[in-house]
Design a protein around this motif. Sequence first.
Motif, mmCIF file in Angstrom:
data_model
loop_
_atom_site.group_PDB
_atom_site.id
_atom_site.type_symbol
_atom_site.label_atom_id
_atom_site.label_comp_id
_atom_site.label_asym_id
_atom_site.label_seq_id
_atom_site.Cartn_x
_atom_site.Cartn_y
_atom_site.Cartn_z
ATOM 1 N N SER A 41 3.049 2.062 2.350
ATOM 2 C CA SER A 41 3.552 2.380 3.565
ATOM 3 C C SER A 41 4.879 1.862 3.915
ATOM 4 C CB SER A 41 2.706 2.075 4.968
ATOM 5 O OG SER A 41 2.428 0.695 4.660
ATOM 6 N N SER B 292 6.507 1.120 12.583
ATOM 7 C CA SER B 292 6.212 1.971 11.408
ATOM 8 C C SER B 292 7.086 3.211 11.160
ATOM 9 C CB SER B 292 4.671 2.862 11.846
ATOM 10 O OG SER B 292 4.412 4.014 11.277
ATOM 11 N N VAL C 195 4.315 -2.596 14.770
ATOM 12 C CA VAL C 195 3.017 -2.607 13.912
ATOM 13 C C VAL C 195 2.765 -4.262 13.580
ATOM 14 C CG1 VAL C 195 2.730 -0.339 13.018
ATOM 15 C CG2 VAL C 195 4.293 -2.384 11.869
ATOM 16 N N GLY C 196 3.887 -5.253 13.813
ATOM 17 C CA GLY C 196 3.868 -6.335 13.579
ATOM 18 C C GLY C 196 4.852 -7.173 14.112
ATOM 19 N N ASP D 271 0.779 -1.136 -0.029
ATOM 20 C CA ASP D 271 -0.141 -0.110 -0.103
ATOM 21 C C ASP D 271 0.683 1.389 0.104
ATOM 22 O OD1 ASP D 271 1.068 0.078 2.693
ATOM 23 O OD2 ASP D 271 -0.927 0.714 3.483
ATOM 24 N N ARG E 233 -1.875 -5.477 4.054
ATOM 25 C CA ARG E 233 -0.909 -4.797 3.450
ATOM 26 C C ARG E 233 0.215 -5.516 3.060
ATOM 27 N NH1 ARG E 233 -0.189 1.171 6.832
ATOM 28 N NH2 ARG E 233 -2.291 1.313 7.715
ATOM 29 N N ILE F 81 -0.146 -9.116 13.561
ATOM 30 C CA ILE F 81 -0.266 -7.602 12.970
ATOM 31 C C ILE F 81 -1.279 -6.749 13.583
ATOM 32 C CG2 ILE F 81 -0.369 -6.420 10.764
ATOM 33 C CD1 ILE F 81 1.999 -8.471 10.820
ATOM 34 N N LEU G 147 2.315 -6.976 5.319
ATOM 35 C CA LEU G 147 3.353 -7.115 6.144
ATOM 36 C C LEU G 147 3.616 -8.661 6.988
ATOM 37 C CD1 LEU G 147 5.236 -5.925 8.248
ATOM 38 C CD2 LEU G 147 3.461 -5.184 9.645
ATOM 39 N N VAL H 38 8.050 0.348 6.721
ATOM 40 C CA VAL H 38 8.229 -0.164 8.193
ATOM 41 C C VAL H 38 9.658 -0.558 7.901
ATOM 42 C CG1 VAL H 38 6.089 -1.103 8.403
ATOM 43 C CG2 VAL H 38 7.625 -2.741 7.362
ATOM 44 N N ASP I 238 -4.945 -2.022 12.266
ATOM 45 C CA ASP I 238 -4.663 -1.155 11.215
ATOM 46 C C ASP I 238 -3.562 -1.259 10.170
ATOM 47 O OD1 ASP I 238 -3.231 -0.194 13.068
ATOM 48 O OD2 ASP I 238 -3.804 1.798 12.788
ATOM 49 N N TRP I 239 -2.633 -2.356 10.260
ATOM 50 C CA TRP I 239 -1.686 -2.527 9.410
ATOM 51 C C TRP I 239 -2.062 -3.872 8.818
ATOM 52 C CZ3 TRP I 239 2.804 -0.143 7.842
ATOM 53 C CH2 TRP I 239 2.897 1.200 8.547
ATOM 54 N N GLN I 240 -3.271 -4.489 8.985
ATOM 55 C CA GLN I 240 -3.318 -5.792 8.365
ATOM 56 C C GLN I 240 -3.919 -5.790 7.096
ATOM 57 O OE1 GLN I 240 -6.378 -7.882 10.774
ATOM 58 N NE2 GLN I 240 -5.052 -7.794 12.467
#
Length: 187
Positions: A17, A78, A85-86, A15, A113, A106, A115, A19, A109-111
């Motif tokens: 973002s 993040s 975040v995970g 997406d 994506r 995770i 990760l 990390v 709100d980071w699922q």
Amino acid sequence: MQLNQAEGTQVVLRDGSTVLIRQVRGTDAPLLADGFARLSPRSRQLRFLGPKTTLSATELRYFTEIDHHDHEAIGALSAADGRGVGIARYVRDARDPQAAEIAVTIVDDWQERGLGTELLSRLSDLARQAGIHRFTALVSTDNAASAGLLRNLGASLVAQGPSIVEYELALEPDDYGLDRWIRCAMA
């Protein structure tokens, strides 16, 4: 917040973002506690296979003070705010040193994506270096996302109970092992 690239690897998720992924340290207990607090009750239920409202000091030590051989964990921070975040971890099976149980968590709100797939790919590399040839995973029967990810990566269903299923995933270095399936899943 600016993250120190020397302390891990920056990764751009699907997406867009970013990390920072690095090994978990003993000093990460506050990051882990914060991430746990940001999990929904359902995510906690799915991860711990039962209700879980808090992590004790003993659990935080267990989850962060690890040897990076028989117990490995990598976390994602993040890039925007430095919060955890995970996390993905394995714990080697004492009865079968070539196998390890995995868990991936995770924050909500980071699922979705990519990760979890990214963390699992990196964890598999570390596991192979430690002489681990297969992962096992216990998954709630109503955790469709984890079950789907494991099946897409080539995991086999090895046991099934009324509320939990167990998968096994080979860590073969050839083109038909986990690396190939992870590359396909990420594409």
